[in-house]
Design a protein around this motif. Structure first.
Motif, PDB file in Angstrom:
ATOM      1  N   SER A 141       0.874  -1.174   0.000  1.00 41.02           N
ATOM      2  CA  SER A 141       0.000   0.000   0.000  1.00 41.02           C
ATOM      3  C   SER A 141       0.911   1.223   0.000  1.00 41.02           C
ATOM      4  O   SER A 141       2.055   1.131  -0.454  1.00 41.02           O
ATOM      5  CB  SER A 141      -0.947  -0.017   1.207  1.00 41.02           C
ATOM      6  N   THR A 142       0.427   2.358   0.485  1.00 35.63           N
ATOM      7  CA  THR A 142       1.297   3.532   0.514  1.00 35.63           C
ATOM      8  C   THR A 142       1.016   4.446   1.693  1.00 35.63           C
ATOM      9  O   THR A 142      -0.135   4.596   2.117  1.00 35.63           O
ATOM     10  CB  THR A 142       1.204   4.336  -0.800  1.00 35.63           C
ATOM     11  N   MET A 143       2.093   5.025   2.208  1.00 35.10           N
ATOM     12  CA  MET A 143       2.010   6.066   3.218  1.00 35.10           C
ATOM     13  C   MET A 143       2.261   7.433   2.596  1.00 35.10           C
ATOM     14  O   MET A 143       2.194   8.455   3.274  1.00 35.10           O
ATOM     15  CB  MET A 143       3.054   5.825   4.324  1.00 35.10           C
ATOM     16  N   ARG A 144       2.544   7.463   1.293  1.00 41.14           N
ATOM     17  CA  ARG A 144       3.011   8.690   0.649  1.00 41.14           C
ATOM     18  C   ARG A 144       1.915   9.442  -0.091  1.00 41.14           C
ATOM     19  O   ARG A 144       2.183  10.475  -0.693  1.00 41.14           O
ATOM     20  CB  ARG A 144       4.166   8.361  -0.295  1.00 41.14           C
ATOM     21  N   SER A 145       0.700   8.907  -0.076  1.00 42.52           N
ATOM     22  CA  SER A 145      -0.421   9.631  -0.661  1.00 42.52           C
ATOM     23  C   SER A 145      -1.035  10.527   0.417  1.00 42.52           C
ATOM     24  O   SER A 145      -0.712  10.429   1.596  1.00 42.52           O
ATOM     25  CB  SER A 145      -1.469   8.645  -1.193  1.00 42.52           C
ATOM     26  N   GLN A 146      -1.916  11.416  -0.008  1.00 45.35           N
ATOM     27  CA  GLN A 146      -2.646  12.272   0.933  1.00 45.35           C
ATOM     28  C   GLN A 146      -4.135  12.046   0.779  1.00 45.35           C
ATOM     29  O   GLN A 146      -4.709  12.399  -0.223  1.00 45.35           O
ATOM     30  CB  GLN A 146      -2.313  13.750   0.668  1.00 45.35           C
ATOM     31  N   PRO A 147      -4.803  11.402   1.769  1.00 44.91           N
ATOM     32  CA  PRO A 147      -4.207  10.891   3.004  1.00 44.91           C
ATOM     33  C   PRO A 147      -3.489   9.566   2.756  1.00 44.91           C
ATOM     34  O   PRO A 147      -3.691   8.944   1.711  1.00 44.91           O
ATOM     35  CB  PRO A 147      -5.431  10.675   3.896  1.00 44.91           C
ATOM     36  N   PRO A 148      -2.664   9.093   3.703  1.00 44.66           N
ATOM     37  CA  PRO A 148      -2.027   7.784   3.553  1.00 44.66           C
ATOM     38  C   PRO A 148      -3.083   6.691   3.404  1.00 44.66           C
ATOM     39  O   PRO A 148      -4.140   6.750   4.017  1.00 44.66           O
ATOM     40  CB  PRO A 148      -1.239   7.622   4.870  1.00 44.66           C
ATOM     41  N   MET A 149      -2.778   5.674   2.589  1.00 48.20           N
ATOM     42  CA  MET A 149      -3.744   4.611   2.322  1.00 48.20           C
ATOM     43  C   MET A 149      -3.588   3.401   3.233  1.00 48.20           C
ATOM     44  O   MET A 149      -4.450   2.547   3.271  1.00 48.20           O
ATOM     45  CB  MET A 149      -3.625   4.157   0.866  1.00 48.20           C
ATOM     46  N   ILE A 150      -2.476   3.322   3.967  1.00 51.60           N
ATOM     47  CA  ILE A 150      -2.214   2.143   4.786  1.00 51.60           C
ATOM     48  C   ILE A 150      -2.611   2.404   6.234  1.00 51.60           C
ATOM     49  O   ILE A 150      -2.211   3.410   6.820  1.00 51.60           O
ATOM     50  CB  ILE A 150      -0.723   1.724   4.698  1.00 51.60           C
ATOM     51  N   ALA A 151      -3.407   1.510   6.800  1.00 52.59           N
ATOM     52  CA  ALA A 151      -3.753   1.588   8.215  1.00 52.59           C
ATOM     53  C   ALA A 151      -2.551   1.137   9.040  1.00 52.59           C
ATOM     54  O   ALA A 151      -1.908   0.140   8.723  1.00 52.59           O
ATOM     55  CB  ALA A 151      -4.963   0.712   8.509  1.00 52.59           C
ATOM     56  N   ASP A 152      -2.251   1.870  10.094  1.00 49.77           N
ATOM     57  CA  ASP A 152      -1.061   1.594  10.888  1.00 49.77           C
ATOM     58  C   ASP A 152      -1.082   0.184  11.469  1.00 49.77           C
ATOM     59  O   ASP A 152      -0.058  -0.504  11.490  1.00 49.77           O
ATOM     60  CB  ASP A 152      -0.929   2.621  12.010  1.00 49.77           C
ATOM     61  N   GLU A 153      -2.264  -0.271  11.938  1.00 40.81           N
ATOM     62  CA  GLU A 153      -2.332  -1.598  12.555  1.00 40.81           C
ATOM     63  C   GLU A 153      -2.060  -2.708  11.551  1.00 40.81           C
ATOM     64  O   GLU A 153      -1.502  -3.756  11.897  1.00 40.81           O
ATOM     65  CB  GLU A 153      -3.686  -1.821  13.238  1.00 40.81           C
ATOM     66  N   LEU A 154      -2.429  -2.498  10.292  1.00 41.93           N
ATOM     67  CA  LEU A 154      -2.151  -3.493   9.249  1.00 41.93           C
ATOM     68  C   LEU A 154      -0.664  -3.515   8.924  1.00 41.93           C
ATOM     69  O   LEU A 154      -0.053  -4.587   8.795  1.00 41.93           O
ATOM     70  CB  LEU A 154      -2.971  -3.188   7.996  1.00 41.93           C
ATOM     71  N   ARG A 155      -0.075  -2.348   8.796  1.00 37.55           N
ATOM     72  CA  ARG A 155       1.359  -2.258   8.495  1.00 37.55           C
ATOM     73  C   ARG A 155       2.192  -2.929   9.586  1.00 37.55           C
ATOM     74  O   ARG A 155       3.159  -3.641   9.293  1.00 37.55           O
ATOM     75  CB  ARG A 155       1.765  -0.783   8.357  1.00 37.55           C
ATOM     76  N   ARG A 156       1.808  -2.740  10.831  1.00 33.02           N
ATOM     77  CA  ARG A 156       2.561  -3.322  11.940  1.00 33.02           C
ATOM     78  C   ARG A 156       2.385  -4.841  12.016  1.00 33.02           C
ATOM     79  O   ARG A 156       3.291  -5.552  12.437  1.00 33.02           O
ATOM     80  CB  ARG A 156       2.122  -2.684  13.264  1.00 33.02           C
ATOM     81  N   GLN A 157       1.211  -5.332  11.629  1.00 38.62           N
ATOM     82  CA  GLN A 157       0.942  -6.762  11.716  1.00 38.62           C
ATOM     83  C   GLN A 157       1.682  -7.563  10.653  1.00 38.62           C
ATOM     84  O   GLN A 157       2.106  -8.691  10.879  1.00 38.62           O
ATOM     85  CB  GLN A 157      -0.561  -7.020  11.590  1.00 38.62           C
ATOM     86  N   ALA A 158       1.842  -6.975   9.472  1.00 37.45           N
ATOM     87  CA  ALA A 158       2.446  -7.704   8.347  1.00 37.45           C
ATOM     88  C   ALA A 158       3.893  -8.082   8.639  1.00 37.45           C
ATOM     89  O   ALA A 158       4.608  -7.384   9.355  1.00 37.45           O
ATOM     90  CB  ALA A 158       2.372  -6.849   7.087  1.00 37.45           C
ATOM     91  N   ASP A 159       4.337  -9.196   8.056  1.00 40.44           N
ATOM     92  CA  ASP A 159       5.747  -9.571   8.150  1.00 40.44           C
ATOM     93  C   ASP A 159       6.612  -8.583   7.385  1.00 40.44           C
ATOM     94  O   ASP A 159       7.756  -8.319   7.753  1.00 40.44           O
ATOM     95  CB  ASP A 159       5.955 -10.979   7.567  1.00 40.44           C
ATOM     96  N   GLN A 160       6.047  -8.049   6.318  1.00 43.06           N
ATOM     97  CA  GLN A 160       6.792  -7.128   5.473  1.00 43.06           C
ATOM     98  C   GLN A 160       5.816  -6.121   4.879  1.00 43.06           C
ATOM     99  O   GLN A 160       4.741  -6.493   4.408  1.00 43.06           O
ATOM    100  CB  GLN A 160       7.491  -7.914   4.358  1.00 43.06           C
TER     101      GLN A 160
END
Length: 205
Positions: A141-160
């Motif tokens: 996904s991306t954190m670089r769009s406005q607004p960011p598209m990635i939920a923080d809890e999903l990013r933290r849960q993923a292995d990568q």
């Protein structure tokens, strides 16, 4: 962190990926995307999920859906629901979370690594379930769009976590390389994912 011996599958939330790429200013080249991951390991399946308005005489998504279906993707669709909100705007609801989650859990035993193209935080629980089955899970996904598209809890849960921006050269093409396709969502339409937490994101086709 991709290993040549791994059996992999892609799970693409079509509306979410479209919105993320649009926010970054490029289009996805789906042939290049498939080739990119085939070079990383053994690609077993590439699923693409989207909702369609069935009563439209022509959907701008139809050529893409047909192309994907004939070129190595397993396309999963269902009817989208159209309604008028309190402000009089016609909106489209089409959530494919359940379909994606069921397919991922059913095929998990045949895979080593699962790549989910979505930033929807609702998938955190799915990622957790897959990891408890011994599977590695990458989220794109991306954190670089406005607004960011990635939920923080999903990013933290993923292995990568892979930011879509970092894949631009490998799987993207700029908007200027071809005429922009007609969008399903013009000024009278706004796509609304039932469970989407990014309500302020651009309208999606």
């Amino acid at each position: 962190m991709f290993y040549p011996h791994e059996r992999m599958a892609l799970f693409i939330d079509g509306a979410n990926l479209y919105s993320a790429a649009r926010g970054l200013g490029f289009d996805i080249d789906y042939k290049r995307l498939l080739d990119h991951f085939r070079s990383k390991g053994t690609l077993i399946r590439a699923f693409y999920y989207t909702a369609l308005l069935e009563d439209q005489e022509y959907s701008p998504l139809r050529p893409l859906i047909d192309w994907l279906d004939y070129n190595g993707y397993s396309v999963v669709t269902k009817p989208a629901k159209e309604f008028t909100d309190a402000s009089g705007r016609r909106r489209i609801k089409g959530n494919m979370d359940i379909e994606l989650a069921i397919d991922a859990l059913e095929i998990a035993d045949k895979l080593d690594h699962m790549i989910i193209f979505s930033g929807d935080g609702d998938f955190r629980r799915l990622v957790d379930a897959l990891q408890r089955k011994g599977k590695r899970v990458t989220v794109v996904s991306t954190m670089r769009s406005q607004p960011p598209m990635i939920a923080d809890e999903l990013r933290r849960q993923a292995d990568q976590y892979v930011d879509l921006e970092s894949m631009r050269e490998a799987i993207g093409r700029s908007h200027s390389e071809r005429p922009a396709p007609p969008l399903r969502n013009d000024d009278d339409y706004e796509y609304d994912d039932d469970e989407d937490e990014f309500d302020n994101s651009p309208a999606r086709a």
